[in-house]
Write an enzyme that holds these catalytic residues in place. Structure first.
Site, short mmCIF file in Angstrom:
data_model
loop_
_atom_site.label_atom_id
_atom_site.label_comp_id
_atom_site.label_asym_id
_atom_site.label_seq_id
_atom_site.Cartn_x
_atom_site.Cartn_y
_atom_site.Cartn_z
N LYS A 32 0.83 -1.21 0.00
CA LYS A 32 0.00 0.00 0.00
C LYS A 32 0.87 1.26 0.00
CE LYS A 32 -3.68 -0.04 2.70
NZ LYS A 32 -4.44 0.01 3.97
N ARG A 102 -2.91 3.18 8.98
CA ARG A 102 -3.31 1.87 8.44
C ARG A 102 -2.11 0.98 8.27
NH1 ARG A 102 -8.25 2.82 5.03
NH2 ARG A 102 -8.49 5.07 5.01
N GLY A 111 -8.08 -6.66 5.86
CA GLY A 111 -8.87 -6.70 7.08
C GLY A 111 -8.25 -7.47 8.22
N MET A 113 -5.37 -6.74 9.80
CA MET A 113 -4.64 -5.94 10.79
C MET A 113 -5.42 -4.66 11.11
SD MET A 113 -0.68 -6.59 9.73
CE MET A 113 -0.95 -6.21 8.03
N ARG A 346 -4.13 -1.48 -5.46
CA ARG A 346 -3.36 -2.71 -5.34
C ARG A 346 -3.86 -3.66 -6.41
NH1 ARG A 346 -6.25 -4.39 0.40
NH2 ARG A 346 -8.36 -4.36 -0.42
N HIS A 465 -15.92 -8.49 2.51
CA HIS A 465 -14.97 -9.46 3.06
C HIS A 465 -15.27 -10.86 2.57
CE1 HIS A 465 -13.58 -12.28 6.22
NE2 HIS A 465 -12.49 -11.52 6.16
N SER A 792 9.87 -45.34 -16.37
CA SER A 792 8.74 -44.57 -15.87
C SER A 792 8.80 -44.66 -14.35
CB SER A 792 7.44 -45.15 -16.41
OG SER A 792 6.36 -44.44 -15.85
N CYS A 860 4.72 -41.58 -13.54
CA CYS A 860 3.33 -41.97 -13.71
C CYS A 860 2.63 -42.15 -12.38
CB CYS A 860 3.23 -43.25 -14.53
SG CYS A 860 4.07 -44.65 -13.78
N TYR A 880 8.61 -36.66 -19.75
CA TYR A 880 7.19 -36.37 -19.62
C TYR A 880 6.70 -36.64 -18.20
CZ TYR A 880 6.37 -41.41 -19.82
OH TYR A 880 6.38 -42.75 -19.54
#
Lengths: 905, 905
Positions: A32, A102, A111, A113, A346, A465, A792, A860, A880
């Protein structure tokens, strides 16, 4: 000595502003604070003020909650500068400066703090302001708010006590809402508030503005370690040592009459991602009235009706900020007597759908590149698209009970819980599906939301909220369902005539904002969201890991291919053995008294298996299909030992009740059959079946089984190839521990395939490989690679043997206790253990490649769909990953993230 | 082209004779051939001849059993040279050359291959020899022997047919022994033998001496791959591709009248190792009469009585050969009309006792160095000293049934089997203990001897086939028990009045040559053989690995210390939990319904454990004692699930038979108790207990258990220290997979020990370490080493998890089939698997040392007593091995061998 305080305007010239350092600036000033300074730099109208750094917070906390040396002096001189800029003075009744205090951490924790507004007010200043504004109602509303907040957060007076005072006053005045209270009422309330503080906290409310400022600042610092904040950080995975900055800012007032107002808005729609301003707005109100969801808000578009000029100005600012931050912005604003102030901006929280669309749109708008678009979408957000939605067919027969705001999409079905504790008890602890219903939610309710499938509230808007938290954690939510009445005495919800008792089933549709009675069926949506398809196709262009699927049946294979699977990484042939018409044959094979009898049963299975494989080859035309030879121990195909013992006992007990010879004969027959089963099951019984006669050990003991399966594969492949289908079978030998096992199986299967080639006068290319799921196989991978064309990694079993943990037992037992107590950082069956299992995979891949450079490597196990594990597979250079069909899109994205992460973007 | 033939005299100057090449010469000429040449070089009287190389044999076999090109010409010219040296001529009736043709592999395989004597005889030559010697009895005895041997080995005529002819002739002549037969008898027998050959083989007996020579040579080649030879090599671990050489040598005759004789002798006593000539001697006989054990032999000392000069000459030669070969020699000799010929010499086979004494003596005599002495004693031979002997106390009450020659020491107890097949069927396959009894043994009987605990024969001397083979394979044996009568019709043995049926128990004492009726108790001897003690002390000076013992009780610890253990490497504390007075407390702990109740039970165990540890510390005064915290899953201390289910079923069934209320009440009580047990056992039941809640997982879930055990250790150590005992406890945490488990246990136990230190005002030094028995522990050894001061590799469990094999199941199941079929080279539970488990140990030791250079490392699995595994532990640089008390001496020797092997000696 550190510099602890930065004026918003001070950053302008400071070196920290270079983008290279921006992350450090955010760390120091909080999100902020950094944004306020940044906005100031861009000429956005921001009320003057300054930021106290996160370092100050950490030093304060480390020093046993005392302000670090020098900080107070810096605050004083910064305050002096704000006084100069605003031409107001702190504590001066004639031109009073009021400020807010703040929190502002690096990562937003809405919300969680403390916040104190209207600092600077006392009896003298209030009187001065009344004199100056002629609006005592406004002034005493401000004043009582200061006392309420400072009294609450600093002096620990419960908010209920203040609310009770207001309630009493409302009753006395015979009104329903606060806005109907008069100036006199507020003045009286203010006095009573001071009384409450005096009584409850045994001290006078502090009248010195600097004392107020100091207390508020310390209170914000302390709230970093408050329970709510700590819980939130634990849930959101935020580090605890970041600390919070404190932003001190000149108050501006949205409640200074009809030309004033306040609101919160997103630069794009946070639910859908559409490119339009979205938000809530209240005329003549302070900011927290919007967030708390207590008053019914207006949509942001209403601003255009009231103040078209300001609306245009705000829209331009929103666009400017979005361009600047290259992300959707969540902005707070206040209009004070016709002047627009931006209080903060923000990156906006959003739904998965919105995230995907915004990322895709911004890339198309060239605001970000495609890699950044891919990076922004989190795997959990793709997961959301696989969340259930209510079944449309069922919906035709159900009328929604109520409508609210569709703030977090997806369907949720559960029993109603009327408070967070109940939701947690029933949901997280009791394993029930729960919908939490509340008049509105507060930070205290988060644990309930996290335990619930979904959330409904009576009050609150899109930025309430409840909406924010639900979106963040992907919980479907419907808020602002005004007709909902809570009766917490009777523990029921009322909706007109309808009464929903706590514990009754309801279903909610967060995508459309609807609530239904009862337990509705849900369906998984298809993935045809165009923005998601775009993101995934970009991810495909970035990733290096191929993505295959674990599929045993043709329909699964087809679906997986639609989801982008590039072949089958694991077909478990045993699943087919369990089908109704086959199981008796399998059991006959197991019970066989001679080799001939056994071979006959095995050969009866051949046509079934051939058909199975044919379907898979068709579905995967042109792509590889890894088929694993039979893996589980034979007793899994038989009734359990305990069951047979019980059945036999019952049968024998019942014997005495029969009277006719034929009944007895029949019963004896049954007993003999069960006894045969029991004898065989007893001989197959193993102390540790996990480490027993299964996998390649079966194929070695019963080579006919291997021959039959391989013949089925080869015949199916020939049949498909003859029809022009491009087949790529890869035959996988499971549970190998010694290369000789693999060598001997390979001889058998190569010979069988050659025989089929000759019979069919047709050949196809195939690979033979092995699962690496036993530590010894990984340790001797160089030897294995002499025989195997692919590895595998069966990471489920490899985790079991590497840790010496039986998953079946441990996840019911000590393993969960290990994870709770932090002995293990995470469940190794969810995310591959890097140090142990990962090390084995790494060794096997490296030494295997030394022997056979083009060896194909994949995983796998269930880890194939886990993003952290996929990142590890990428890092270890596997070819893969293979996962269940529904995880394929997630794997595609996660594989791209691994590349982006590697490139440091 | 290879040179295939070497004259004995030819080696003299040949370069191959340098000691560097001696092994190659032995490989080429076989042991016997190389020694004949070597003896010739030293001036030992050896009948002239030559050797056909093993290469010739291999080439012959490889070429489909045809003589390789050039070989025959080489044989002819070598034969010519022998004719020249002996001034005799092959096939010349006036001065005939007779030769023998014998096998001679690199490693001796006594009696397993073919021999043909008296080659060169035919009707003309025989007549010429009769003319020249005037001794037709002698000549036709030779001639019939040639026909018998060549007919048997080349033409396949069964020996029984020839023996039947002699038997008939004996009967007709009315005599009992061959020596009573006349010249005329032998002439007639010779003619009849030719008839037998003609009829059985449908061909004339070959009269051309060169044809005889060729056939005999080929026959020896072929006998390399005969069943007997292959079986023997498999049993003795001799490679199948060595091939045999063939020795062609001038015949000398021990049966040329009273001044002739033949014998076999060892340069030292092959049973005891005493430094004295030992052997058998026959006057006027051919060599095979001695070996076959058909005639009762004279001891070698009798030679001194008959021919003192020759005895002295032989003794000198024996000494010379022993000096030359630096080993005890086994020599064949013949006296032909007063001239001594040495036919062959080789390293003598001997008992374990003799091996140990000879090695020790030769080192004292400076013939070999101490390292060589240690190297010569094989671990299996030390094992022999731990073989049971008959219990001396029991012997006082038993009279021996018969006395024979004590040719292979040790006691054996078993049921009598009267042939080799029965012995094999009952012993190896049926798992019974068997004593094989035979009139005499032949190479065909070896499989029976290998399957038996011991052997007795009616005939044969110290160097008989039975004696040689029994000694080599460490089977106790008593031979030459003349009063033993075999009745193979009735399948009984008779000893005077006594009748022993096949299948009856007997006991034999091979050390003293005694046979007892019945199953006598046996005892393990103490190891106080002075020669063995010498060898072991030399081994101690050589080895680098320390040797500790696995011991749970003070008496075991004391015995192990006598055997040379240098501390306890593993004390399994759970063994103590099973003792009668403790098990109820342990079960109470498991059944406890509250934490308090559980802690009370745990604390009741404290004094017991403290006493246990005190005893161990006392026994190991000054040496380290590794104590492992509780390891097995708790259900092991409870009745089994199956058992409880059965018991409960029975109890309920019985309920209907009770009539009084008190009976019923009592039964209900019992049912409730069992049900309690069953409930707890059910909750403890695991699908794979091997991978379940045990080891450190127990200690983590029940920290009080760790605290109690550690307190018991600490209090015991304090008590001992106060008495002046030097205590070195090392506390071992089992089954660790993650360093955090170890860290958390270490915190608990360090705290508990500190508490005891304070209470007792006394401290001692201790170590804390962990078992490495899970692959992950080995893989993360660097992390483990940060906490652990020692690693002890639990190779049993590490093998199970590294292979993914449950030992309990697998050794009954697929594992044995894997070993039989060669998929696994050996049982990994007997010998550590180098590639998998060995690699993990290696990684753990190396990475552990990087973190903690002085970390102590050892193994405590059953592999600690296996020589091959000990060699691997040495190679991997472990600090110590730990094994059961009885394996300690073997481990000391094997550890020294590892050093000697490394040094290439």
């Amino acid at each position: 000595m550190s510099k602890y305080v930065y004026l918003f305007s001070e950053i302008d010239a400071a070196e920290e502003v270079s983008s290279r350092d921006w992350d450090r600036v955010r760390g120091l000033l909080g999100g902020k604070g950094a944004n306020l300074a940044d906005m100031h730099r861009q000429g956005i109208p921001v009320p003057p003020g300054f930021t106290i750094t996160t370092e100050a917070c950490n030093d304060f906390l480390a020093a046993g909650k005392t302000l670090p040396a020098g900080l107070w002096d810096e605050i004083l001189s910064a305050t002096a500068r704000v006084e100069k800029d605003t031409e107001k003075k702190f504590g001066d009744p004639t031109r009073p400066l009021l400020i807010s205090c703040r929190s502002g951490a690096k990562i937003s924790m809405p919300g969680m703090m403390d916040t104190v507004l209207n600092i600077g007010l006392n009896d003298d200043v209030a009187q001065g302001m009344v004199d100056r504004t002629g609006d005592p109602r406004f002034v005493y509303d401000l004043y009582r708010r200061l006392i309420q907040m400072l009294g609450g957060v600093v002096l620990g007076v419960p908010d209920e006590m203040f609310e009770a005072v207001i309630q009493t006053r409302r009753e006395r005045a015979g009104v329903n809402t606060d806005s109907e209270l008069s100036a006199e009422d507020w003045h009286a309330i203010t006095d009573k508030f001071k009384d409450v503080v005096r009584t409850y906290a045994s001290q006078e409310f502090p009248t010195d503005p600097y004392e107020q400022l100091r207390l508020a600042t310390e209170s914000v610092f302390l709230s970093w370690n408050g329970k709510r904040a700590v819980d939130y950080r634990n849930a959101a995975g935020i580090a605890h040592d970041l600390g919070t900055a404190v932003n001190i800012q000149t108050m501006v007032f949205g409640n200074m009459g009809p030309a004033s107002g306040t609101g919160v808005a997103m630069s794009r729609n946070a639910s859908t991602g559409e490119r339009e301003l979205e938000g809530d707005f209240l005329l003549n109100a302070q900011g927290e009235d919007v967030v708390a969801g207590i008053r019914k808000t207006l949509p942001i578009s209403a601003l255009n009706d009231e103040f078209p000029e300001l609306y245009k100005q705000f829209r331009d600012i929103a666009q400017k900020l979005e361009q600047h931050y290259r992300n959707m912005q969540d902005m707070e604003f206040t209009i004070e007597r016709g002047k627009l102030w931006i209080l903060q901006t923000r990156d906006g929280k959003r739904t998965a759908q919105a995230e995907v669309r915004i990322a895709a749109d911004m890339a198309e708008e060239k605001l970000i590149d495609r890699g950044e678009a891919v990076r922004r979408v989190r795997p959990e957000q793709v997961d959301f698209f696989l969340h259930p939605q209510l079944d449309e067919v069922a919906l035709k027969e159900h009328q929604p009970l109520a409508t609210g705001l569709n703030v977090s999409p997806g369907a949720a079905v559960g029993v109603v819980a009327l408070d967070a504790d109940t939701a947690e008890r029933w949901g997280k602890e009791g394993g029930r599906e729960v919908i939490m219903a509340r008049p509105e939610t507060k930070p205290d309710d988060v644990h309930g939301m996290l335990s619930a499938q979904g959330v409904i509230t009576q009050r609150g808007g899109r930025t309430s909220h409840a909406a924010l938290v639900a979106r963040q954690f992907g919980k479907p939510a419907v808020v602002g369902v005004e007709e909902l009445e809570f009766d917490l005495e009777e523990r029921v919800l009322r909706l007109g005539e309808e009464v929903i008792k706590e514990g009754d089933w309801i279903s909610i549709d967060g995508t459309n904002g609807l609530i239904y009675l009862g337990k509705l069926p849900t369906v998984v949506p298809d993935l045809n969201n165009p923005y998601l398809l775009k993101i995934l196709s970009w991810a495909d262009a970035i990733r290096r890991l191929r993505v295959r699927t674990n599929a045993d049946y043709p329909p699964d294979a087809e679906r997986a291919r639609e989801y982008g699977a590039e072949g089958i990484g694991l077909c478990r042939t045993e699943h087919m053995f369990f089908e109704q018409e086959r199981l008796p044959i399998v059991q006959r094979m197991i019970l066989a008294k001679s080799a001939t009898e056994r071979s006959e049963a095995i050969n009866e299975l051949l046509p079934f298996q051939r058909d199975d494989f044919e379907g898979l080859f068709r579905a995967m035309d042109g792509l590889p299909v890894v088929i694993r030879l039979l893996d589980p121990p034979l007793h899994e195909f038989m009734p359990s030992y305990d069951e047979l013992i019980r059945d036999l006992g019952d049968l024998k007990m019942r014997l005495q009740h029969y009277h006719t010879m034929s009944e007895i004969d029949q019963a004896l027959d049954e007993i003999r059959t069960k006894q045969d089963y029991l004898d065989r099951v007893s001989s197959l019984r193993e102390a540790n079946p996990m480490l027993g006669t299964r996998g390649v050990r079966l194929g070695t003991l019963i080579p006919d089984l291997t021959r039959m399966q391989v013949r089925a594969i080869a015949e199916a492949a020939c049949r498909c190839k003859r029809e022009g289908i491009d087949v790529h079978p890869e035959i996988m030998v499971p549970l190998t521990a010694h290369v000789n096992e693999l060598r001997s199986q390979r001889e058998i299967l190569d010979a069988e395939i050659r025989a089929v080639f000759e019979e069919q006068s047709l050949e196809f290319e195939y690979k033979v490989g092995t699962m690496i799921e036993i530590p010894r196989a990984a340790l001797t991978a160089a030897q294995m690679a002499e025989v195997a064309e692919f590895f595998s990694f069966g990471t489920n079993d490899l985790t079991q043997t590497t840790f010496g943990i039986s998953r079946d037992d441990a996840e019911q037992g000590f393993l969960m206790s290990y994870i709770r107590s932090g002995i293990l950082p995470s469940n190794p069956f969810d995310t591959i253990d890097r140090d142990g299992v990962g090390q084995l995979i790494d060794m096997a891949v490296r030494t295997g490649r030394q022997v056979r450079p083009d060896i194909e490597t994949g995983i796998c196990g269930e880890h194939g769909g886990d993003p952290a594990s996929i990142a590890l597979c990428h890092e270890l250079g596997l070819s893969y990953v293979s996962c269940s069909p529904f995880r394929v899109p997630i794997a595609r994205l996660a594989a791209a993230h691994a590349v982006l992460e590697e490139n440091g973007s």
